[in-house]
Motif scaffolding. Sequence first.
Motif, PDB file in Angstrom:
ATOM      1  N   GLN A 105      16.199 -33.023  -2.836  1.00 44.68           N
ATOM      2  CA  GLN A 105      16.288 -34.479  -2.834  1.00 44.68           C
ATOM      3  C   GLN A 105      17.732 -34.873  -2.567  1.00 44.68           C
ATOM      4  OE1 GLN A 105      14.542 -36.201  -6.324  1.00 44.68           O
ATOM      5  NE2 GLN A 105      15.461 -38.218  -6.012  1.00 44.68           N
ATOM      6  N   THR A 106      17.937 -35.953  -1.837  1.00 44.25           N
ATOM      7  CA  THR A 106      19.305 -36.393  -1.540  1.00 44.25           C
ATOM      8  C   THR A 106      19.595 -37.719  -2.247  1.00 44.25           C
ATOM      9  OG1 THR A 106      18.585 -37.474   0.503  1.00 44.25           O
ATOM     10  CG2 THR A 106      19.384 -35.198   0.671  1.00 44.25           C
ATOM     11  N   PHE A 107      20.892 -37.976  -2.447  1.00 48.83           N
ATOM     12  CA  PHE A 107      21.316 -39.093  -3.297  1.00 48.83           C
ATOM     13  C   PHE A 107      22.461 -39.871  -2.649  1.00 48.83           C
ATOM     14  CE2 PHE A 107      19.697 -35.572  -5.759  1.00 48.83           C
ATOM     15  CZ  PHE A 107      18.782 -36.159  -6.609  1.00 48.83           C
ATOM     16  N   ASP A 108      22.657 -41.093  -3.143  1.00 49.16           N
ATOM     17  CA  ASP A 108      23.775 -41.917  -2.668  1.00 49.16           C
ATOM     18  C   ASP A 108      25.098 -41.377  -3.175  1.00 49.16           C
ATOM     19  OD1 ASP A 108      22.161 -44.129  -1.434  1.00 49.16           O
ATOM     20  OD2 ASP A 108      21.457 -44.316  -3.488  1.00 49.16           O
ATOM     21  N   ILE A 109      25.094 -40.905  -4.438  1.00 48.70           N
ATOM     22  CA  ILE A 109      26.319 -40.406  -5.072  1.00 48.70           C
ATOM     23  C   ILE A 109      26.006 -39.113  -5.814  1.00 48.70           C
ATOM     24  CG2 ILE A 109      28.023 -40.833  -6.906  1.00 48.70           C
ATOM     25  CD1 ILE A 109      27.857 -43.815  -6.249  1.00 48.70           C
ATOM     26  N   VAL A 110      26.875 -38.115  -5.634  1.00 39.09           N
ATOM     27  CA  VAL A 110      26.781 -36.873  -6.397  1.00 39.09           C
ATOM     28  C   VAL A 110      28.124 -36.670  -7.099  1.00 39.09           C
ATOM     29  CG1 VAL A 110      26.266 -34.405  -6.360  1.00 39.09           C
ATOM     30  CG2 VAL A 110      25.243 -35.907  -4.640  1.00 39.09           C
ATOM     31  N   VAL A 111      28.071 -36.417  -8.394  1.00 41.44           N
ATOM     32  CA  VAL A 111      29.290 -36.194  -9.183  1.00 41.44           C
ATOM     33  C   VAL A 111      29.104 -34.939 -10.014  1.00 41.44           C
ATOM     34  CG1 VAL A 111      30.136 -38.569  -9.312  1.00 41.44           C
ATOM     35  CG2 VAL A 111      28.348 -37.837 -10.872  1.00 41.44           C
ATOM     36  N   ALA A 112      30.181 -34.173 -10.210  1.00 43.70           N
ATOM     37  CA  ALA A 112      30.000 -32.928 -10.955  1.00 43.70           C
ATOM     38  C   ALA A 112      31.322 -32.342 -11.417  1.00 43.70           C
ATOM     39  CB  ALA A 112      29.277 -31.891 -10.096  1.00 43.70           C
ATOM     40  N   ASN A 113      31.251 -31.649 -12.537  1.00 40.68           N
ATOM     41  CA  ASN A 113      32.328 -30.781 -13.014  1.00 40.68           C
ATOM     42  C   ASN A 113      31.668 -29.449 -13.358  1.00 40.68           C
ATOM     43  OD1 ASN A 113      34.640 -29.633 -14.093  1.00 40.68           O
ATOM     44  ND2 ASN A 113      34.418 -30.638 -16.079  1.00 40.68           N
ATOM     45  N   PRO A 114      31.367 -28.631 -12.333  1.00 45.85           N
ATOM     46  CA  PRO A 114      30.633 -27.382 -12.578  1.00 45.85           C
ATOM     47  C   PRO A 114      31.487 -26.371 -13.324  1.00 45.85           C
ATOM     48  CG  PRO A 114      31.339 -27.516 -10.288  1.00 45.85           C
ATOM     49  CD  PRO A 114      31.682 -28.829 -10.917  1.00 45.85           C
ATOM     50  N   PRO A 115      30.850 -25.389 -13.962  1.00 48.45           N
ATOM     51  CA  PRO A 115      31.621 -24.332 -14.632  1.00 48.45           C
ATOM     52  C   PRO A 115      32.497 -23.603 -13.620  1.00 48.45           C
ATOM     53  CG  PRO A 115      29.296 -23.717 -14.414  1.00 48.45           C
ATOM     54  CD  PRO A 115      29.398 -25.157 -14.041  1.00 48.45           C
ATOM     55  N   TYR A 116      33.743 -23.334 -14.027  1.00 45.45           N
ATOM     56  CA  TYR A 116      34.718 -22.801 -13.084  1.00 45.45           C
ATOM     57  C   TYR A 116      34.553 -21.305 -12.840  1.00 45.45           C
ATOM     58  CZ  TYR A 116      37.256 -27.205 -13.813  1.00 45.45           C
ATOM     59  OH  TYR A 116      37.605 -28.521 -13.890  1.00 45.45           O
ATOM     60  N   SER A 117      34.469 -20.945 -11.563  1.00 44.94           N
ATOM     61  CA  SER A 117      34.574 -19.552 -11.108  1.00 44.94           C
ATOM     62  C   SER A 117      33.682 -18.590 -11.874  1.00 44.94           C
ATOM     63  CB  SER A 117      36.033 -19.097 -11.199  1.00 44.94           C
ATOM     64  OG  SER A 117      36.885 -19.994 -10.508  1.00 44.94           O
ATOM     65  N   ILE A 118      32.420 -18.983 -12.112  1.00 42.62           N
ATOM     66  CA  ILE A 118      31.533 -18.079 -12.847  1.00 42.62           C
ATOM     67  C   ILE A 118      31.194 -16.863 -11.978  1.00 42.62           C
ATOM     68  CG2 ILE A 118      30.566 -19.788 -14.434  1.00 42.62           C
ATOM     69  CD1 ILE A 118      28.189 -20.097 -12.619  1.00 42.62           C
ATOM     70  N   LYS A 119      31.262 -15.698 -12.600  1.00 44.04           N
ATOM     71  CA  LYS A 119      31.032 -14.445 -11.886  1.00 44.04           C
ATOM     72  C   LYS A 119      29.565 -14.029 -11.910  1.00 44.04           C
ATOM     73  CE  LYS A 119      35.699 -12.720 -12.842  1.00 44.04           C
ATOM     74  NZ  LYS A 119      36.515 -11.646 -13.465  1.00 44.04           N
ATOM     75  N   ASP A 120      28.876 -14.367 -12.989  1.00 49.80           N
ATOM     76  CA  ASP A 120      27.487 -13.964 -13.147  1.00 49.80           C
ATOM     77  C   ASP A 120      26.572 -15.105 -12.744  1.00 49.80           C
ATOM     78  OD1 ASP A 120      25.182 -12.660 -13.798  1.00 49.80           O
ATOM     79  OD2 ASP A 120      25.414 -12.877 -15.972  1.00 49.80           O
ATOM     80  N   TRP A 121      26.189 -15.133 -11.463  1.00 48.24           N
ATOM     81  CA  TRP A 121      25.316 -16.188 -10.972  1.00 48.24           C
ATOM     82  C   TRP A 121      24.293 -15.591 -10.015  1.00 48.24           C
ATOM     83  CZ3 TRP A 121      25.461 -18.279  -5.775  1.00 48.24           C
ATOM     84  CH2 TRP A 121      26.409 -17.698  -4.952  1.00 48.24           C
ATOM     85  N   GLU A 122      23.267 -16.367  -9.682  1.00 43.54           N
ATOM     86  CA  GLU A 122      22.151 -15.845  -8.888  1.00 43.54           C
ATOM     87  C   GLU A 122      22.522 -15.749  -7.410  1.00 43.54           C
ATOM     88  OE1 GLU A 122      19.545 -14.577 -10.025  1.00 43.54           O
ATOM     89  OE2 GLU A 122      19.487 -15.276 -12.102  1.00 43.54           O
ATOM     90  N   PHE A 123      23.400 -14.799  -7.114  1.00 49.11           N
ATOM     91  CA  PHE A 123      23.913 -14.622  -5.754  1.00 49.11           C
ATOM     92  C   PHE A 123      22.798 -14.248  -4.781  1.00 49.11           C
ATOM     93  CE2 PHE A 123      25.386 -11.475  -2.599  1.00 49.11           C
ATOM     94  CZ  PHE A 123      26.244 -12.269  -1.864  1.00 49.11           C
ATOM     95  N   VAL A 124      21.944 -13.322  -5.177  1.00 47.62           N
ATOM     96  CA  VAL A 124      20.892 -12.835  -4.281  1.00 47.62           C
ATOM     97  C   VAL A 124      19.924 -13.963  -3.917  1.00 47.62           C
ATOM     98  CG1 VAL A 124      18.976 -11.216  -4.032  1.00 47.62           C
ATOM     99  CG2 VAL A 124      21.078 -10.483  -5.172  1.00 47.62           C
ATOM    100  N   LEU A 125      19.516 -14.742  -4.933  1.00 43.83           N
ATOM    101  CA  LEU A 125      18.622 -15.870  -4.671  1.00 43.83           C
ATOM    102  C   LEU A 125      19.262 -16.880  -3.723  1.00 43.83           C
ATOM    103  CD1 LEU A 125      16.869 -16.841  -8.052  1.00 43.83           C
ATOM    104  CD2 LEU A 125      15.762 -16.253  -5.893  1.00 43.83           C
ATOM    105  N   PHE A 126      20.547 -17.130  -3.951  1.00 45.35           N
ATOM    106  CA  PHE A 126      21.261 -18.116  -3.133  1.00 45.35           C
ATOM    107  C   PHE A 126      21.441 -17.601  -1.712  1.00 45.35           C
ATOM    108  CE2 PHE A 126      24.686 -21.011  -1.907  1.00 45.35           C
ATOM    109  CZ  PHE A 126      24.317 -22.189  -2.546  1.00 45.35           C
ATOM    110  N   LYS A 127      21.595 -16.300  -1.577  1.00 38.66           N
ATOM    111  CA  LYS A 127      21.792 -15.693  -0.253  1.00 38.66           C
ATOM    112  C   LYS A 127      20.562 -15.920   0.625  1.00 38.66           C
ATOM    113  CE  LYS A 127      23.397 -11.404   1.884  1.00 38.66           C
ATOM    114  NZ  LYS A 127      23.792  -9.992   1.630  1.00 38.66           N
ATOM    115  N   GLY A 128      19.383 -15.813   0.003  1.00 41.64           N
ATOM    116  CA  GLY A 128      18.152 -16.074   0.745  1.00 41.64           C
ATOM    117  C   GLY A 128      17.665 -17.485   0.498  1.00 41.64           C
ATOM    118  N   ASP A 129      18.582 -18.428   0.406  1.00 40.16           N
ATOM    119  CA  ASP A 129      18.285 -19.795  -0.029  1.00 40.16           C
ATOM    120  C   ASP A 129      17.264 -20.476   0.871  1.00 40.16           C
ATOM    121  OD1 ASP A 129      18.717 -22.077  -1.674  1.00 40.16           O
ATOM    122  OD2 ASP A 129      19.887 -22.955  -0.044  1.00 40.16           O
TER     123      ASP A 129
END
Length: 563
Positions: free
Chosen positions: A338-362
Amino acid sequence: MNQILTKKLESLPELLSIGEVAETFGIHRDTLRNWEKAGKLTPLRVGPRQDRKYRKEDIQTLIDEMGSKLTLQQLEQFLWRSADILRGKIDSSDYKKYIFGLLFYKRISDVWDEEYKKIMDEYKDKNLAEADYNHRFQVSRDCKWSVISETSVNIGQKLNDIFDKITNVNSPKLDKIFDDLDFANKDRFPNETIQRLVNHFSQYNFGSNYISSDLLGDSYEYLIKQFAADAGKKGGEFYTPREVERIIIGIVKPHQRDHIYDPTVGSGGFLLEAYNYLKDKSSEQVARTLYFYGQEINIGTFAIAKINMFLHGLDSADIRRGDTLANPQFLNNTGNLQTFDIVVANPPYSIKDWEFVLFKGDKYGRTEGYDQPPNKNADYAFVLHIIKSMNINGRAGVVLPHGVLFRSGSEGRIREQIIKNDLLEAVIGLPPKLFYGTGIPAAILIFNRNKPEQKKGKILIIDAEKDFLEGKNQNTLRKQDIEKIIKAYDQYQDIEKYARVVDAKEIEESEYNLNVRRYIDSSEKQEEIDVKQVWKDLQTLEKEREEINKKVTGFIKELGYSE
C-alpha cells in the motif's frame, strides 16, 4: 478524589506539616509554596523557626474547591509514582507495559460507567444503557474495575482473566493489547504488590468527565518519555525524541485527509505529532481527517502504540503487529505494498539479524532497480521499503545513522541509484546524543517522489550538529533549533556555514558521498595574522625593553650596587 483525600485527612492531626499536606495531595512541597504565593492555601507560622502548619479545615476547603479533576502535573506525578510500586521487583524495561495496561483498563472501565450513567439519566432504560452501540469499549459487569478493586486473593490471575474477556468482547479492536501481560506470575507479582497497584489507581476516577483525552494523552506521553529515560539503551527501541519528530513533521507538512504511515511505529509518536501539527495549524476537526497507519514488531511496544492512540481519542488509527521487512501488513487489493502520502520512521539502527533471504527474494518489488542491501545491515532495507511505500506524490522523513551517508559497497550503490532517481530532497545532520542509549550521530533524510521543479537535480544539505542544549546524559533540541532547521528547509537556499543546495553533478563527482562536512564547512573562521605587523610590533617591544633595561641599570649604579 474528594472522598479519598477526606479519608486521608481524618487520620491526621489538627495542624499538619508541609510534608504531611504534600503527601496527602501527592504533590511536591514546592507546589504548596507556590499555592501559598498565589493565596490558594495560607499556612500558620509556628515556633521559633516559623515552621509552616496547615489547619485541617483549610485543607478540607481546598479539597472541596478542587473537586475531582487533576492538573497535568498532578496526573503525571501520580502515574509516575505507580512505577515506584514495581521498581526493584521487575526489570525497568518491563514494568512500563504493566502500568500502561492497568491505566488503559482503568480508563475504559470508568468511561463505560460514565456512558452508562448518561443513558440512564436520560432514558431510565437499563437495557439501552448497557447496549454495545452506546459504548466505545465493551466492559461487562464481571470485568469492571470495581470487581478487581474488591478482590483480595489471586488478584493477578483475576486480572489475566478480565483482560482475556475484554480482549475477546472487543475483538479485533483490542487484539494483542494485553497479550504480553502476565500478572499471575507470583514471583514477579506477589498479591500484595498488585493490591498496592490497584489501590493506587483506585484513588482517582479516570473517566473522560474528570480527565480529558488531551490531558490523559499528554500524561501518557510523559510516562513513555520517563520510561525511555529509565530504560537507557532499551528506551531508544520504542521512543523517538519528540523534537526530532517535530522537525520531520514540520518539513513534510501533513494536509487534510493525508494518509500517514510509520513502518516502525514504536510508541506512535510520529503519528501523534502529525495530528498535533494539523490541529495547531488548522483545527481538531481538520486534524481528525488524517488517516494513520503503523506497524511494530515488538508486541509490548505495539500495545503501547495502540493504547497511545486510544487515549488520544484516535481510535481509527490502524496499528498492526509484525516484521515490516519480512511480513509487511499494509497491502493493496493486488497484494502489492500500500502507498501513502507521507511516510515517517526512526527504524532500529544497523540491525545485523534481519530477514535478508526473504528480502532478497522480495515479492513486493522493494529492490526493483536497486542493489540488495547487505546481509549484516538493514538500514537500506528500511529505506527501500519506505521509498516503495510512497505514492506518486509521496514524501518521507526518516532518521538513520550517519553511516548511510557515506558507506560504500552495496549501500553506496543504492545511495547512488536513489540520487539518480532524484528522490532525495534533503539531508540534515543532527547533534550528538539526542537518542536514548546511543551516542551514534544521526541524520534525517527527506525523500520526495514529486520534487518541485526548482528542487530537481538538487539536494539540500543542512548541518545542524552544533545547535542544541547540552545535557549530562542526553542532549536536546530547543525550539529555536527546530525552527531554524524547518525554516532552512522551507527556504531551500544556501546559508553560510549551515545549509547548502548541492547540485547532483557535484555529488556524483564526490562518488555519491553525502557526508555533511564534505559540503558544508562549519568550522570557526580563524583570524588572519598580519605577519609584517606582528614583526613590527615585536621590534617595537624589543626597543622598549632595551630602554627600560638602561633605566634600571642607571638606578642600580646610583644606589651603589654596580660592580
